[in-house]
Design a protein around this motif. Structure first.
Motif, mmCIF file in Angstrom:
data_model
loop_
_atom_site.group_PDB
_atom_site.id
_atom_site.type_symbol
_atom_site.label_atom_id
_atom_site.label_comp_id
_atom_site.label_asym_id
_atom_site.label_seq_id
_atom_site.Cartn_x
_atom_site.Cartn_y
_atom_site.Cartn_z
ATOM 1 N N LYS A 150 -23.980 1.230 4.142
ATOM 2 C CA LYS A 150 -23.339 0.177 3.631
ATOM 3 C C LYS A 150 -22.191 -0.058 3.994
ATOM 4 O O LYS A 150 -21.022 -0.041 3.476
ATOM 5 C CB LYS A 150 -23.393 0.422 1.982
ATOM 6 C CG LYS A 150 -24.429 0.234 1.446
ATOM 7 C CD LYS A 150 -24.408 0.531 -0.333
ATOM 8 C CE LYS A 150 -25.682 0.828 -1.204
ATOM 9 N NZ LYS A 150 -25.051 1.114 -2.520
ATOM 10 N N LYS B 170 -18.649 -1.915 5.775
ATOM 11 C CA LYS B 170 -17.939 -3.108 5.672
ATOM 12 C C LYS B 170 -18.108 -3.919 6.662
ATOM 13 O O LYS B 170 -18.141 -3.427 7.729
ATOM 14 C CB LYS B 170 -16.613 -2.941 5.367
ATOM 15 C CG LYS B 170 -16.398 -2.363 3.811
ATOM 16 C CD LYS B 170 -15.123 -1.993 3.506
ATOM 17 C CE LYS B 170 -14.925 -1.396 2.179
ATOM 18 N NZ LYS B 170 -14.161 -1.826 1.118
ATOM 19 N N GLU C 73 -19.799 -10.754 6.068
ATOM 20 C CA GLU C 73 -19.601 -11.321 4.779
ATOM 21 C C GLU C 73 -19.445 -12.875 4.654
ATOM 22 O O GLU C 73 -19.617 -13.579 3.677
ATOM 23 C CB GLU C 73 -18.220 -10.550 4.206
ATOM 24 C CG GLU C 73 -18.593 -9.425 3.489
ATOM 25 C CD GLU C 73 -19.639 -9.169 2.401
ATOM 26 O OE1 GLU C 73 -19.756 -10.326 1.853
ATOM 27 O OE2 GLU C 73 -20.179 -8.097 2.017
ATOM 28 N N LYS D 146 -22.669 -13.507 -2.638
ATOM 29 C CA LYS D 146 -21.390 -13.015 -2.695
ATOM 30 C C LYS D 146 -21.287 -11.560 -3.619
ATOM 31 O O LYS D 146 -20.569 -10.895 -3.505
ATOM 32 C CB LYS D 146 -20.114 -13.947 -3.089
ATOM 33 C CG LYS D 146 -20.199 -15.131 -2.254
ATOM 34 C CD LYS D 146 -19.820 -14.654 -0.961
ATOM 35 C CE LYS D 146 -19.560 -15.669 0.379
ATOM 36 N NZ LYS D 146 -19.517 -15.208 1.693
ATOM 37 N N ASP D 147 -22.154 -11.732 -4.635
ATOM 38 C CA ASP D 147 -22.219 -10.585 -5.587
ATOM 39 C C ASP D 147 -23.144 -9.428 -4.873
ATOM 40 O O ASP D 147 -22.988 -8.361 -5.798
ATOM 41 C CB ASP D 147 -22.833 -11.042 -6.891
ATOM 42 C CG ASP D 147 -24.250 -11.573 -6.728
ATOM 43 O OD1 ASP D 147 -24.463 -12.023 -5.794
ATOM 44 O OD2 ASP D 147 -25.067 -11.085 -7.571
ATOM 45 N N HIS E 293 -24.146 -6.528 -1.504
ATOM 46 C CA HIS E 293 -23.744 -6.176 -0.248
ATOM 47 C C HIS E 293 -24.150 -6.967 1.072
ATOM 48 O O HIS E 293 -25.394 -7.317 0.848
ATOM 49 C CB HIS E 293 -24.031 -4.684 -0.079
ATOM 50 C CG HIS E 293 -23.422 -4.115 1.098
ATOM 51 N ND1 HIS E 293 -23.887 -3.907 2.135
ATOM 52 C CD2 HIS E 293 -22.081 -3.321 1.366
ATOM 53 C CE1 HIS E 293 -22.903 -3.507 3.314
ATOM 54 N NE2 HIS E 293 -21.960 -3.104 2.378
ATOM 55 N N TYR F 52 -27.480 -2.645 -4.227
ATOM 56 C CA TYR F 52 -26.453 -3.186 -3.289
ATOM 57 C C TYR F 52 -25.590 -4.336 -4.189
ATOM 58 O O TYR F 52 -25.094 -5.019 -3.629
ATOM 59 C CB TYR F 52 -27.575 -3.943 -2.323
ATOM 60 C CG TYR F 52 -28.086 -3.084 -1.446
ATOM 61 C CD1 TYR F 52 -27.479 -2.266 -0.386
ATOM 62 C CD2 TYR F 52 -29.310 -2.548 -1.556
ATOM 63 C CE1 TYR F 52 -27.867 -1.419 0.324
ATOM 64 C CE2 TYR F 52 -29.928 -1.622 -0.912
ATOM 65 C CZ TYR F 52 -29.332 -1.033 0.091
ATOM 66 O OH TYR F 52 -30.029 -0.014 0.949
ATOM 67 N N LYS F 53 -25.641 -4.307 -5.471
ATOM 68 C CA LYS F 53 -24.693 -5.042 -5.970
ATOM 69 C C LYS F 53 -23.267 -4.686 -5.844
ATOM 70 O O LYS F 53 -22.871 -3.155 -5.487
ATOM 71 C CB LYS F 53 -24.829 -5.036 -7.753
ATOM 72 C CG LYS F 53 -26.092 -5.663 -8.208
ATOM 73 C CD LYS F 53 -25.468 -6.437 -9.161
ATOM 74 C CE LYS F 53 -26.478 -7.487 -9.776
ATOM 75 N NZ LYS F 53 -26.603 -9.031 -9.460
ATOM 76 N N LYS F 54 -22.389 -5.253 -5.860
ATOM 77 C CA LYS F 54 -20.989 -5.110 -5.560
ATOM 78 C C LYS F 54 -20.345 -4.610 -6.702
ATOM 79 O O LYS F 54 -20.541 -5.012 -7.732
ATOM 80 C CB LYS F 54 -20.119 -6.372 -4.926
ATOM 81 C CG LYS F 54 -20.531 -6.617 -3.381
ATOM 82 C CD LYS F 54 -19.655 -7.542 -2.759
ATOM 83 C CE LYS F 54 -20.190 -8.154 -1.386
ATOM 84 N NZ LYS F 54 -19.420 -9.222 -0.987
#
Length: 147
Positions: A75, A77, A82, A88-89, A91, A145-147
């Motif tokens: 995961k 960045k 992005e 957007k919510d 990953h 994978y939820k932010k």
């Protein structure tokens, strides 16, 4: 939770390894001879040989899913990823697994249009794409994978 994610990783790994092998064979042998594919298959396509399709297959459905397997585990960045993440919510790695499923469906559909036929492998890979999408969309995978 992680069992479903592991299935997704296996599916993407299988796709990636197969596409690296197939794309690599087409790059090495643009005539298709190495895979037993005659150039006549490309008569209805914009390609005169298998070199460009081999590169696309190798990179988009081969190297990319293999890198995605590692990214789904770590995961990382990525500002660039992005920017094209429609969810957007979530990953970006999860979103890109969805993109990969749709890329595979598009690839197979274009193949069938260009060769004006269907091989059993087309059916197999369409089912693989559907399975990738299905597993990625499971709530337990989405939750990972939820932010």
């Amino acid at each position: 939770m992680k069992a479903a994610r592991n299935i997704l990783l296996i599916e993407l790994g299988f796709l990636g390894l197969g596409a690296i092998a197939g794309g690599g064979a087409l790059i090495i042998s643009p005539t298709g001879e190495l895979l037993g594919m005659p150039l006549s298959m490309l008569e209805k396509s914009p390609f005169s040989n298998f070199f460009i399709p081999g590169i696309i297959l190798f990179l988009v459905l081969g190297v990319f899913p293999m890198l995605l397997v590692f990214a789904l585990l770590k995961k990382p960045k990525s500002g660039i990823a992005e920017k094209v993440n429609f969810f957007k919510d979530m990953h970006w790695t999860w979103t890109f697994s969805i993109y990969t499923g749709f890329a595979l469906i598009s690839w197979i559909q274009l193949q069938m249009v260009f060769i004006q036929g269907v091989h059993w492998l087309h059916t197999f890979y369409i089912f693989l794409a559907i399975l990738i999408l299905f597993i990625a969309l499971l709530p337990q995978v989405r939750n990972l994978y939820k932010k």
